[in-house]
Design an enzyme around this catalytic site. Structure first.
Site, PDB file in Angstrom:
ATOM      1  CG  PHE A   1     -20.405 -40.527 -30.236  1.00  0.00           C
ATOM      2  CD1 PHE A   1     -20.494 -39.394 -30.665  1.00  0.00           C
ATOM      3  CD2 PHE A   1     -19.125 -41.223 -30.141  1.00  0.00           C
ATOM      4  CE1 PHE A   1     -19.400 -38.565 -31.039  1.00  0.00           C
ATOM      5  CE2 PHE A   1     -18.069 -40.379 -30.804  1.00  0.00           C
ATOM      6  CZ  PHE A   1     -18.243 -39.284 -31.145  1.00  0.00           C
ATOM      7  CB  ILE A   2     -26.848 -41.698 -26.886  1.00  0.00           C
ATOM      8  CG1 ILE A   2     -25.717 -41.569 -25.812  1.00  0.00           C
ATOM      9  CG2 ILE A   2     -27.734 -42.840 -26.420  1.00  0.00           C
ATOM     10  CD1 ILE A   2     -24.902 -42.818 -25.507  1.00  0.00           C
TER      11      ILE A   2
ATOM     12  CB  ALA B   1     -15.805 -43.996 -20.956  1.00  0.00           C
ATOM     13  N   GLY B   2     -15.030 -44.806 -24.357  1.00  0.00           N
ATOM     14  CA  GLY B   2     -15.693 -45.680 -25.534  1.00  0.00           C
ATOM     15  C   GLY B   2     -15.348 -47.058 -25.275  1.00  0.00           C
TER      16      GLY B   2
ATOM     17  CD  GLU C   1     -24.566 -52.385 -30.448  1.00  0.00           C
ATOM     18  OE1 GLU C   1     -24.276 -53.671 -30.232  1.00  0.00           O
ATOM     19  OE2 GLU C   1     -25.493 -52.092 -30.949  1.00  0.00           O
TER      20      GLU C   1
ATOM     21  CB  ALA D   1     -26.937 -43.748 -22.152  1.00  0.00           C
TER      22      ALA D   1
END
Lengths: 263, 385
Positions: B156-157, B130-131, B365, B124
């Protein structure tokens, strides 16, 4: 508790081809698998092992390449394997095959339960399981769809199973040691595990010949088999029948006339 | 596939993962996609086949082995279902921080249930603000005696809600910038830890993507990853170095699956009295697709091997593998849909799902633009004089 599972390596196809000259299965170009019904037998043994800490052994009678089937069974969680591998076994019919397997089971004794698939997908006889039970004089239940209970603390040990019938099922109580053959309703076979595969790869599998199980060369293989395959052929497909069309009365009259003409 | 000199064990992993994918995933793939359902049964089958033991050392219940093993398994799962592959790989994403930076006690406690597949994990980091800018996290962790109190929101986890063990990146000292970020292990069921909105996604729908809500979430100080504050940023970067080849492998799997579907279809579909596979236009498309898939696979395997050999400063190459393979996946899946023509656009055929699944590999990612930043910065550092 010790459980023995009997398996057979079969060609991976439902359309078995027969060599008309030799009356044997054509194995070239067809990969081999464990008889699908035996997968349920293996799974059931592994489940009983997990539940009762039973020791499980898988056996097969077959040519050297059948060892792959035994390794697959080991990768699925079976503890030990024995390969009945001897040129003298070639040509065995169901009577002799079940005798060889029965003698091997005797050598593995004490055995509490023998599990087989209901039949092999190539020969489709469903005779080997019951044959083993007869040779060993064991109580048997074929087409088992569920093992209800096993009582290991009674004397004798007792097992209750559900046996599939055409229009329902019956509940049978068996004294152990016993033999069952299982149908696909009994469980859903698992896939192999990585640890199982690695272990199966390393395992040394003993190969037993007719001598190891105390049978003479004459008692096994083609010589020991009371039945001989004289001819195998694919029956020609049925030709289309005749359809009587029209109103029922008209059609039936036509049919009756046709029968009368034949008589 | 080219002979990559895989070990016997790696070939075994490949065969096993393919078997699980074909027998336990493929028959349900459409249903999971349509219903956006978490593939519980697939996870169970992967666990039963020991595929969660990869990369985890034997002393913690794993099989040892390395990143290439994981890439091989991820690729095979993804060849059939990119969504299940996301759920599978995301658990390793949550596991890597513990493996790389956890204290001995943390490894002993958390790795064995992850290796057996009895528990899943999640990583997480991402928050609404914060992306790509990982340093901008606002979730706070304040120390109070023997505890940390977490407050904030992650979104978005992947595996959110379905995982049991969460590696959570949070601020411990705002004044220190990137050095003020730490990592924590939070367990499902911890007081003050709950789940919010479940996302309705375009693709990889057989995976859950959810909000994590921390409201005065109180966890013992032993849950601070590595027992050290301030390592959160490095944990994140090093974790991504390990996990990006996994995303790249997921992309290779999607590309391979699309390619196989396209070849099969082209060889059946008849137009103008002949199979469309006999047209050079189609043949050249397929040839380009196959070449790109193999090139992507070669890069992914090479990077994974380098990681396994203990290569340092792998970040740029990990980024390249992820960038290249995900672009290939998107391109090949789109071309596969094109070869299917009108049928390819319909949900009755599986190929459109591959195109939807492919898209995320260019985004998560680290977007591919972020990957390019990493690659360029490394280039400038090395050669810019």
């Amino acid at each position: 508790m010790q459980i023995v599972v009997c398996i057979k390596q079969v060609p991976q196809t439902t359309e078995v081809k027969i060599d008309p000259q030799t009356n044997t299965l054509v194995r070239e170009g067809v990969s081999s698998i464990i008889n699908p019904f035996d997968m349920y037998a293996i799974e059931e043994a592994v489940r009983l092992k997990e539940k009762f800490q039973a020791k499980t052994t898988v056996i097969t009678m077959g040519p050297p390449q059948a060892e792959a089937a035994l390794r697959e069974a080991l990768s699925l969680g079976i503890d030990n394997a024995v390969h009945l591998c001897d040129r003298a076994f070639a040509g065995s019919d169901t009577w002799t095959t079940s005798l060889v397997l029965a003698k091997a089971i005797e050598k593995l004794s004490p055995v509490d339960l023998v599990i087989c698939g209901k039949q092999a997908s190539d020969g489709d006889t469903a005779q080997v399981g019951p044959g083993i039970a007869s040779h060993l004089d064991l109580p048997q239940a074929t087409y088992v769809r569920k093992i209800d209970t096993i009582h290991l603390d009674t004397n004798p040990k007792i097992m209750v199973v559900e046996r599939l019938l055409e229009d329902g099922y019956e509940i049978l109580e068996l004294k152990l040691p016993a033999l069952i053959t299982v149908v696909k309703e009994i469980n859903e076979p698992r896939l192999p595990s990585l640890k199982g595969k690695l272990r199966a790869k390393k395992e040394v599998i003993p190969a037993w010949t007719h001598k190891d199980i105390g049978l003479s060369q004459e008692a096994v293989g083609l010589k020991g088999s009371p039945t001989q395959v004289v001819k195998i052929f694919t029956p020609p497909p049925k030709k289309g029948g005749k359809i009587f069309e029209g109103e029922p009365q008209e059609a039936v009259s036509g049919l009756i006339k046709e029968i009368e003409d034949l008589l | 596939m080219l002979d990559y000199g895989l070990t016997e064990e790696q070939l075994m992993i490949k065969e096993l993962a393919r078997k699980v994918a074909e027998e336990k995933i493929k028959p349900f793939s459409k249903q999971w996609d349509e219903e956006g359902e978490f593939p519980q049964e697939a996870i169970k089958a992967l666990a039963q086949s020991d595929l969660f033991t990869l990369c985890i050392p034997e002393e913690y219940g794993g099989m040892g082995g390395g990143l290439l093993d994981l890439c091989i398994a991820t690729e095979e799962v993804s060849r059939v279902d990119g969504g299940v592959a996301a759920s599978y790989a995301a658990s390793f994403l949550g596991m890597f921080p513990i493996l790389l930076f956890g204290t001995e006690e943390q490894k002993k406690k958390y790795l064995p249930p992850l290796a057996s597949g009895e528990k899943l994990s999640a990583f997480a980091l991402t928050e609404p603000e914060a992306g790509s800018d990982a340093g901008a996290v606002t979730t706070k962790a304040e120390k109070e005696g023997d505890f940390y109190i977490l407050n904030g929101l992650k979104h978005f986890i992947t595996n959110g809600g379905d995982a049991d063990i969460y590696t959570v990146i949070a601020l411990t000292d705002k004044s220190k910038g990137p050095r003020g970020i730490s990592a924590f292990i939070v367990e499902k069921g911890d007081s003050g830890f709950s789940f919010g909105k479940k996302e309705d996604k375009m693709g990889i729908r057989a995976s859950s993507t959810r909000e994590l809500i921390f409201q005065d979430c109180k966890i013992p100080k032993e849950r601070l990853l590595g027992g050290k504050e301030g390592i959160g940023f490095i944990v994140t970067m090093k974790t991504f170095d390990q996990s990006r080849p996994g995303v790249a492998a997921q992309a290779v799997g999607i590309a391979q699956g699309s390619l196989e579907l396209a070849v099969e279809y082209a060889h059946q579909r008849v137009q103008f009295g002949q199979k469309i596979s006999s047209f050079q236009g189609i043949q050249w498309m397929l040839a380009d697709m196959a070449t790109k898939v193999e090139a992507a696979r070669s890069l992914v395997y090479a990077v994974a091997r380098a990681v396994d050999r203990g290569a340092k400063n792998i970040g740029s190459y990990s980024a390249q593998a992820k960038l290249f393979a995900s672009d290939v996946a998107m391109e090949v899946a789109t071309q596969a849909v094109q070869i299917f023509g009108g049928y390819g656009y319909m949900r009755d055929y599986p190929v459109e799902k591959f195109m939807r699944d492919a898209k995320i590999t260019q985004i998560y990612e680290g977007t591919n633009q972020i990957q390019k930043n990493i690659i360029a910065l490394n280039l400038i550092k090395e050669f810019g004089k």
